[in-house]
Scaffold this active site. Structure first.
Site, PDB file in Angstrom:
ATOM      1  N   CYS A 116       0.859  -1.181   0.000  1.00  0.00           N
ATOM      2  CA  CYS A 116       0.000   0.000   0.000  1.00  0.00           C
ATOM      3  C   CYS A 116       0.898   1.235   0.000  1.00  0.00           C
ATOM      4  CB  CYS A 116      -0.899  -0.026   1.237  1.00  0.00           C
ATOM      5  SG  CYS A 116      -2.397   0.952   1.079  1.00  0.00           S
TER       6      CYS A 116
ATOM      7  N   CYS B 180      -3.975  -0.649  -2.955  1.00  0.00           N
ATOM      8  CA  CYS B 180      -4.449   0.704  -3.229  1.00  0.00           C
ATOM      9  C   CYS B 180      -3.911   1.139  -4.591  1.00  0.00           C
ATOM     10  CB  CYS B 180      -4.053   1.687  -2.135  1.00  0.00           C
ATOM     11  SG  CYS B 180      -2.313   2.129  -2.091  1.00  0.00           S
TER      12      CYS B 180
ATOM     13  N   CYS C  61       4.363   0.587  -8.019  1.00  0.00           N
ATOM     14  CA  CYS C  61       4.960  -0.645  -7.537  1.00  0.00           C
ATOM     15  C   CYS C  61       6.338  -0.838  -8.158  1.00  0.00           C
ATOM     16  CB  CYS C  61       4.069  -1.833  -7.898  1.00  0.00           C
ATOM     17  SG  CYS C  61       4.662  -3.393  -7.247  1.00  0.00           S
TER      18      CYS C  61
END
Length: 147
Positions: A13, A85, A92
Site C-alpha cells: 500500500c 491501493c 509498484c
C-alpha cells in the site's frame, strides 16, 4: 494447492499504515498454514490506530506490527505482490524473481472517515474495509492463481 510450500505474499500500500496491515493481519490469522504474509508501503506512515482498533475488535492483534518500506523487503523472493491501493499499484517497484504482481484495490478508510461525522461512524468506515479485506484473504492463495 499442489505443493506444501507456503506462498510468500506481500501486501503493498502507499504508507503501510492501514489496508496492507489489515491484510497481513488477516492472512496470518486465517491463512498462516498456507501463506507467509508480509506488508509494506511505498512510504512508511506508521500504524493507523483505528486500523489496530477495528482489527482487535475482530480478534486479530496487529498492534505489534511496524510500518515497513518496500525497499527493505526486496531481498525476499515473493510468490505474489498484492497492491491494495491505486497509488501503490501505479508505483509498484520491480520485484526480482518470479513474483506475480496483482492489484486488488480497497477503499481508503481514513479518506472515507473524513466524509462522516462522529467517532462510531468513522470506525464503521474502517470496519467495512476490514471485512472486505477479510473476505478477500479467505480466498487465498487460490484466487491469486487466477488473477
Amino acid at each position: 494447492m499442489t505443493d506444501n510450500k507456503k506462498k510468500k505474499i506481500l501486501f503493498l500500500c502507499t504508507g503501510n499504515s492501514c489496508r496492507s496491515q489489515m491484510a497481513e493481519g488477516w492472512a496470518k490469522h486465517l491463512k498462516g498454514d498456507v501463506v507467509e504474509s508480509y506488508s509494506a508501503g511505498i512510504e512508511t506512515h506508521g500504524l493507523n490506530p483505528n486500523a489496530v482498533k477495528v482489527m482487535a475488535e475482530a480478534g486479530v492483534d496487529i498492534s505489534g506490527h511496524k510500518s515497513e518500506n518496500v525497499n527493505d523487503l526486496l531481498h525476499i523472493q515473493f510468490d505474489y505482490v498484492v497492491t491494495v491501493c491505486g497509488h501503490a499499484n501505479e508505483n509498484c517497484p520491480f520485484f526480482p524473481g518470479k513474483a506475480k504482481v496483482v492489484h486488488v484495490g480497497f477503499d481508503d478508510p481514513p479518506a472515507l472517515a473524513k466524509a462522516v461525522e462522529g467517532e462510531e461512524e468513522k470506525l464503521n468506515c474502517y470496519r467495512r474495509v476490514r471485512d472486505e479485506i477479510r473476505a478477500f484473504v479467505e480466498t487465498l492463495p487460490e484466487v491469486l492463481i487466477n488473477l
